[in-house]
Each structure stands twice: as structure tokens, then as C-alpha cells.
Design a protein around this motif. Structure first.
Motif, PDB file in Angstrom:
ATOM      1  N   TYR A 161       0.835  -1.201   0.000  1.00 48.30           N
ATOM      2  CA  TYR A 161       0.000   0.000   0.000  1.00 48.30           C
ATOM      3  C   TYR A 161       0.872   1.254   0.000  1.00 48.30           C
ATOM      4  CZ  TYR A 161      -3.680   3.300   1.389  1.00 48.30           C
ATOM      5  OH  TYR A 161      -4.555   4.356   1.448  1.00 48.30           O
ATOM      6  N   ALA A 169       2.199   1.730  -3.471  1.00 50.97           N
ATOM      7  CA  ALA A 169       1.170   2.248  -4.383  1.00 50.97           C
ATOM      8  C   ALA A 169       0.917   3.725  -4.118  1.00 50.97           C
ATOM      9  CB  ALA A 169      -0.120   1.453  -4.219  1.00 50.97           C
ATOM     10  N   LEU A 170       0.842   4.097  -2.845  1.00 44.44           N
ATOM     11  CA  LEU A 170       0.547   5.498  -2.513  1.00 44.44           C
ATOM     12  C   LEU A 170       1.630   6.425  -3.067  1.00 44.44           C
ATOM     13  CD1 LEU A 170      -0.889   6.747   0.841  1.00 44.44           C
ATOM     14  CD2 LEU A 170       0.908   8.035  -0.308  1.00 44.44           C
ATOM     15  N   PRO A 216      -0.725   6.004  -7.063  1.00 45.02           N
ATOM     16  CA  PRO A 216      -1.908   5.988  -6.192  1.00 45.02           C
ATOM     17  C   PRO A 216      -3.210   5.699  -6.922  1.00 45.02           C
ATOM     18  CG  PRO A 216      -1.036   8.222  -6.441  1.00 45.02           C
ATOM     19  CD  PRO A 216      -0.012   7.298  -7.019  1.00 45.02           C
ATOM     20  N   HIS A 217      -3.300   6.076  -8.206  1.00 45.93           N
ATOM     21  CA  HIS A 217      -4.537   5.825  -8.954  1.00 45.93           C
ATOM     22  C   HIS A 217      -4.673   4.350  -9.338  1.00 45.93           C
ATOM     23  CE1 HIS A 217      -5.635  10.023  -9.176  1.00 45.93           C
ATOM     24  NE2 HIS A 217      -4.402  10.313  -9.533  1.00 45.93           N
ATOM     25  N   ALA A 233      -4.237   1.860  -7.145  1.00 48.20           N
ATOM     26  CA  ALA A 233      -4.554   1.033  -5.969  1.00 48.20           C
ATOM     27  C   ALA A 233      -5.851   0.286  -6.278  1.00 48.20           C
ATOM     28  CB  ALA A 233      -4.710   1.933  -4.743  1.00 48.20           C
ATOM     29  N   TRP A 292      -6.742  -3.779  -2.362  1.00 47.59           N
ATOM     30  CA  TRP A 292      -7.680  -3.554  -1.255  1.00 47.59           C
ATOM     31  C   TRP A 292      -8.105  -4.863  -0.603  1.00 47.59           C
ATOM     32  CZ3 TRP A 292      -8.903   0.562   1.542  1.00 47.59           C
ATOM     33  CH2 TRP A 292      -8.398   1.775   1.099  1.00 47.59           C
ATOM     34  N   ASP A 336     -10.796  -1.072   8.306  1.00 45.68           N
ATOM     35  CA  ASP A 336     -10.825   0.144   7.479  1.00 45.68           C
ATOM     36  C   ASP A 336     -10.147   1.319   8.196  1.00 45.68           C
ATOM     37  OD1 ASP A 336     -12.088  -1.232   5.495  1.00 45.68           O
ATOM     38  OD2 ASP A 336     -13.978  -0.127   5.596  1.00 45.68           O
ATOM     39  N   ASP A 337     -10.371   1.427   9.512  1.00 42.97           N
ATOM     40  CA  ASP A 337      -9.753   2.543  10.237  1.00 42.97           C
ATOM     41  C   ASP A 337      -8.233   2.411  10.253  1.00 42.97           C
ATOM     42  OD1 ASP A 337     -12.234   3.571  10.647  1.00 42.97           O
ATOM     43  OD2 ASP A 337     -12.314   3.173  12.806  1.00 42.97           O
ATOM     44  N   LEU A 342      -7.082   3.521   6.847  1.00 47.68           N
ATOM     45  CA  LEU A 342      -7.152   4.986   6.727  1.00 47.68           C
ATOM     46  C   LEU A 342      -5.982   5.651   7.440  1.00 47.68           C
ATOM     47  CD1 LEU A 342     -10.950   5.720   7.262  1.00 47.68           C
ATOM     48  CD2 LEU A 342      -9.627   6.167   5.188  1.00 47.68           C
ATOM     49  N   GLU A 343      -5.713   5.200   8.645  1.00 48.64           N
ATOM     50  CA  GLU A 343      -4.613   5.809   9.401  1.00 48.64           C
ATOM     51  C   GLU A 343      -3.270   5.548   8.724  1.00 48.64           C
ATOM     52  OE1 GLU A 343      -4.348   5.519  13.875  1.00 48.64           O
ATOM     53  OE2 GLU A 343      -2.519   4.441  13.274  1.00 48.64           O
ATOM     54  N   GLY A 381      -2.691   5.063   5.562  1.00 46.19           N
ATOM     55  CA  GLY A 381      -2.586   5.898   4.372  1.00 46.19           C
ATOM     56  C   GLY A 381      -2.331   7.354   4.710  1.00 46.19           C
ATOM     57  N   TYR A 382      -3.018   7.840   5.726  1.00 50.44           N
ATOM     58  CA  TYR A 382      -2.809   9.238   6.154  1.00 50.44           C
ATOM     59  C   TYR A 382      -1.354   9.422   6.569  1.00 50.44           C
ATOM     60  CZ  TYR A 382      -3.903  13.698   8.473  1.00 50.44           C
ATOM     61  OH  TYR A 382      -3.962  15.023   8.847  1.00 50.44           O
ATOM     62  N   ARG A 402     -13.526   9.541  10.779  1.00 52.51           N
ATOM     63  CA  ARG A 402     -13.496   8.200  11.395  1.00 52.51           C
ATOM     64  C   ARG A 402     -12.341   8.096  12.384  1.00 52.51           C
ATOM     65  NH1 ARG A 402     -15.625   3.475   7.726  1.00 52.51           N
ATOM     66  NH2 ARG A 402     -14.431   2.361   9.299  1.00 52.51           N
ATOM     67  N   LEU A 403     -11.353   8.961  12.242  1.00 48.79           N
ATOM     68  CA  LEU A 403     -10.222   9.020  13.177  1.00 48.79           C
ATOM     69  C   LEU A 403     -10.285  10.405  13.829  1.00 48.79           C
ATOM     70  CD1 LEU A 403      -7.663   7.541  10.639  1.00 48.79           C
ATOM     71  CD2 LEU A 403      -8.692   6.304  12.550  1.00 48.79           C
ATOM     72  N   LEU A 418      -7.180  12.607  14.878  1.00 51.02           N
ATOM     73  CA  LEU A 418      -6.393  12.962  13.703  1.00 51.02           C
ATOM     74  C   LEU A 418      -7.145  13.984  12.847  1.00 51.02           C
ATOM     75  CD1 LEU A 418      -3.669  12.318  12.483  1.00 51.02           C
ATOM     76  CD2 LEU A 418      -4.689  10.338  11.338  1.00 51.02           C
ATOM     77  N   GLN A 467      -1.495  14.327   0.974  1.00 59.95           N
ATOM     78  CA  GLN A 467      -2.947  14.163   1.035  1.00 59.95           C
ATOM     79  C   GLN A 467      -3.513  13.760  -0.336  1.00 59.95           C
ATOM     80  OE1 GLN A 467      -5.479  14.970   3.755  1.00 59.95           O
ATOM     81  NE2 GLN A 467      -3.685  14.287   4.877  1.00 59.95           N
ATOM     82  N   HIS A 508      -2.034  12.128  -2.772  1.00 59.78           N
ATOM     83  CA  HIS A 508      -1.711  10.727  -3.075  1.00 59.78           C
ATOM     84  C   HIS A 508      -2.565   9.781  -2.231  1.00 59.78           C
ATOM     85  CE1 HIS A 508       2.162  10.570  -5.566  1.00 59.78           C
ATOM     86  NE2 HIS A 508       1.740  11.819  -5.622  1.00 59.78           N
ATOM     87  N   TRP A 509      -2.729  10.119  -0.956  1.00 63.70           N
ATOM     88  CA  TRP A 509      -3.543   9.262  -0.083  1.00 63.70           C
ATOM     89  C   TRP A 509      -4.984   9.197  -0.587  1.00 63.70           C
ATOM     90  CZ3 TRP A 509      -6.817  11.434   4.188  1.00 63.70           C
ATOM     91  CH2 TRP A 509      -7.466  10.434   4.899  1.00 63.70           C
ATOM     92  N   ALA A 540      -6.088   9.694  -3.518  1.00 67.76           N
ATOM     93  CA  ALA A 540      -6.174   8.979  -4.796  1.00 67.76           C
ATOM     94  C   ALA A 540      -6.273   7.472  -4.565  1.00 67.76           C
ATOM     95  CB  ALA A 540      -4.967   9.314  -5.665  1.00 67.76           C
ATOM     96  N   THR A 541      -5.569   6.959  -3.556  1.00 68.43           N
ATOM     97  CA  THR A 541      -5.667   5.513  -3.290  1.00 68.43           C
ATOM     98  C   THR A 541      -7.069   5.135  -2.816  1.00 68.43           C
ATOM     99  OG1 THR A 541      -5.017   5.547  -0.938  1.00 68.43           O
ATOM    100  CG2 THR A 541      -3.238   5.422  -2.579  1.00 68.43           C
ATOM    101  N   ARG A 586     -13.815  10.097  -7.406  1.00 66.59           N
ATOM    102  CA  ARG A 586     -13.578  10.139  -8.852  1.00 66.59           C
ATOM    103  C   ARG A 586     -14.694   9.419  -9.580  1.00 66.59           C
ATOM    104  NH1 ARG A 586      -8.348   8.496  -7.773  1.00 66.59           N
ATOM    105  NH2 ARG A 586      -8.811   6.434  -8.547  1.00 66.59           N
TER     106      ARG A 586
END
Lengths: 192, 144
Positions: free
Chosen positions: A122, A125-126, A130-131, A133, A138, A147-148, A151-152, A154-155, B27-28, B31, B126, B128-129, B131-132, B142
Motif C-alpha cells: 500500500y 502504491a501510494l 496511487p490511482h 490502488a 484492497w 478500514d480505520d 485509513l490511518e 494511508g494518512y 473516522r479518526l 487525527l 494528502q 496521493h492518499w 487517490a488511493t 472520482r
């Protein structure tokens, strides 16, 4: 010499701002130099420090996996300043130098388990595509993480990726600010 | 008995709903608060004019109107320096050489450079993130 001067940290009057620099000097990741650049703008120093604390040091995702991803980004985009740093916490959790050495070949290496490989895929890919992924990535992520957590992760990878593209343009180096210890430095750059 | 479907015109939303990307960030919660503060103090506020930062964000998102900024006379030297640094950060760090840094220091004070560089770095990450996750640079899903 750095392209932007280091803010004279002894002149930081705000306790919160001084605290961020002191923490960097004691524990590293980040080491003090990048923080001393950010210190020119208190809102920037606070933004980075808060986002970093919450997405890297704390959070719902394993810190050791996030450290592997941080170092994958360092090697991948060739940010030497960041790649020469090590999270003290991750080291205590078992991330050793041999784990760092094979990061660019993580898919073919038998050093990493499937959970670590999914996170590294991941991160890759990022950074690079990134497009792209796709569903397969997944599925792989969801086999190991909530999922959380995704998300974290990726952030966090986005945060460290951006910093590791910016910092190389600044020509900063280690042991130039608050050089009190080797905290958070890789063995090959730590003092003998 | 179920009420019949209303036939009156549906008004525009009176209160703008949160962008889908923000809904994910919440959700976070802790953060999200750090992100939201960053948005207020650095991404939208701060010492560098917002218009210039938005220009750099559009360049990162590969806005076709900006990709040939070097050959365009629409941009002043301060904007060009910012866009050149943005390009270096995103694609070519070795381009941040003596010449570019001389331009940057000619047009920006050091706090401005810190904020602009951090803005570009943060926004790059942000974008890039998101986009994933299937989102565009504008924080909206998108189209497939």
C-alpha cells in the motif's frame, strides 16, 4: 548549510514549541534539524508534530509496521536525512537493521509476513501509483486490517511521503541542532 | 398510508455538507482535529497568500492550465519560483539548486518559505492518499 536557516531554538519562548524540539533531541524521529526549520512558523511546527504524534507514534495501526513503511518511503524516494533515523519504539518492538535492508525487495523477501507485505504494498502504491490502488490491493489490505487502520496508515504514509520529498530540497543534515545524543539515529550514522 | 412524494422544488442545501474526504477523516477523530487545525492555520490561513498556495495545489494535481507555466506569461516571478519549487518537491528534488534557491529567497521571507514548502509537502501527501481511496484532488470521489 541548510537552504532555510535553523530557527534559533534557544529563542523559542512558547513551552509547547520548545517541547517539540526537546522531544526531538531526546527521542528522534524526527530529529531536531527538520523541527528547527519548521519552528520558523509555530503553526507549521504544531501541525507537523500533532499529525505525526497521532498518526505515527499513536493510533490504531501497529507502530512497527508504520516504521517499516516510513523507511520504505525513505529508501524509495531517497531521503537520506529520514532514512538515517530509526524509531526507538519500533526498535523495541523488534524492527532491526536486517528488516530495513530488504525493504525495497519486500515482495520477494521472506523477512516480512503477509501483514507487513500488504502494508508495504500500500505504501508503494501510494507513493508511486496511487490511482492504481486496485481491488486486488484492497482485498489484500482488508485481509489483515480494519478500514480505520487502513485509513490511518494511508494518512501517515501520505504525511511522511510529503515531508520526505520536501526535506531533501532543504539540504539539512544530522547533528546540526541540539546535538546531545544519538537518539533515533541509524547505527551507521550514530557515533562509534 | 404513505405520504405521496412531494412535488415542490427541492431547494439548494442551506448548509454545505462536509466533503466526502472529510467524512472519511472523521473516522479518526483526533487525527481529524489535527487535520482541521492544519487546514485553518496552514493550508487556508497563514503568512503566504491563499491564492498562491491554491496555485501550487493545482499544479500538484496536474491541472493542464498550469503544466506549461514556464512558457506562459500569465505568472509573475514570485509565482514561477513557487511553482518551480513545487515541481522540484513533487518530481525532481535535484532541481532545487542554487539558482532556484536564489529566486526563492528573492521573493519570500524564511517563514513564508517554511509555510509554502510544508503546504506543498502536506498537500502532495494528502492528494496521493486520497487517490488511493478513489478521490480526486478536490476531495470528491472520482467518476468511474
Amino acid at each position: 548549510m541548510p537552504r532555510i536557516s535553523y530557527y534559533p531554538v534557544e529563542k523559542l519562548e512558547d513551552a509547547e514549541m520548545r517541547g517539540y524540539l526537546e522531544y526531538a533531541a531526546r527521542f528522534g524521529t524526527p530529529r531536531p534539524e527538520s523541527q528547527a526549520v519548521r519552528a520558523h512558523v509555530p503553526a507549521v511546527l504544531r501541525s507537523f508534530s500533532r499529525n505525526w504524534q497521532l498518526s505515527f507514534r499513536e493510533g490504531v495501526m501497529d507502530h512497527a509496521i508504520k516504521e517499516l513503511c516510513r523507511l520504505y518511503v525513505s529508501k524509495s524516494v531517497e531521503c537520506d536525512y529520514c532514512g538515517q533515523q530509526r524509531s526507538v519504539s519500533a526498535r523495541k518492538q523488534g524492527v532491526g537493521e536486517a528488516d530495513v535492508d530488504e525493504l525495497l525487495e519486500f515482495e520477494s523477501s521472506d523477512r516480512y509476513d503477509e501483514r507487513q507485505k500488504a502494508a508495504l504494498a500500500y505504501a508503494s502504491a501510494l507513493v508511486w501509483a496511487p490511482h492504481e490502488a486496485d481491488d486486488a490491493l484492497w482485498e489484500r489490505l482488508r485481509a489483515h486490517f480494519t478500514d480505520d487502520q487502513i485509513l490511518e496508515l494511508g494518512y501517515f504514509v501520505g504525511l511522511t511521503f510529503g515531508q520526505q520529498r520536501w526535506l531533501p530540497t532543504l539540504d539539512i543534515g544530522h547533528r546540526q541542532v541540539l546535538d546531545r545524543s544519538d537518539a533515533g539515529l541509524a547505527p551507521d550514522v550514530a557515533r562509534a | 398510508m404513505r405520504a405521496s412524494r412531494p412535488t415542490w422544488p427541492v431547494p439548494e442545501p442551506r448548509i454545505e455538507p462536509p466533503a466526502a474526504a472529510d467524512a472519511l477523516r472523521t473516522r479518526l477523530p483526533e487525527l481529524y482535529r489535527a487535520y482541521d487545525e492544519t487546514r485553518a492555520t496552514v493550508l487556508e490561513g497563514g503568512v503566504v497568500e491563499r491564492e498562491l498556495k491554491e496555485l501550487c495545489a493545482r499544479y500538484l494535481a496536474e491541472d493542464e492550465e498550469l503544466m506549461d507555466f514556464e512558457g506562459s506569461d500569465r505568472f509573475d516571478e514570485r509565482q514561477r519560483a513557487a511553482l518551480r519549487w513545487t515541481h522540484a518537491i513533487a518530481w525532481s528534488t535535484e532541481d532545487a539548486d542554487d539558482e532556484l534557491w536564489a529566486e526563492l529567497h528573492a521573493h519570500f521571507e524564511e517563514p513564508e518559505l517554511v509555510e509554502l514548502g510544508y503546504f506543498v509537502a502536506f498537500t502532495l501527501g494528502q492528494q496521493h492518499w486520497l487517490a488511493t481511496l478513489g478521490f480526486g484532488a478536490d476531495g470528491r470521489p472520482r467518476e468511474r
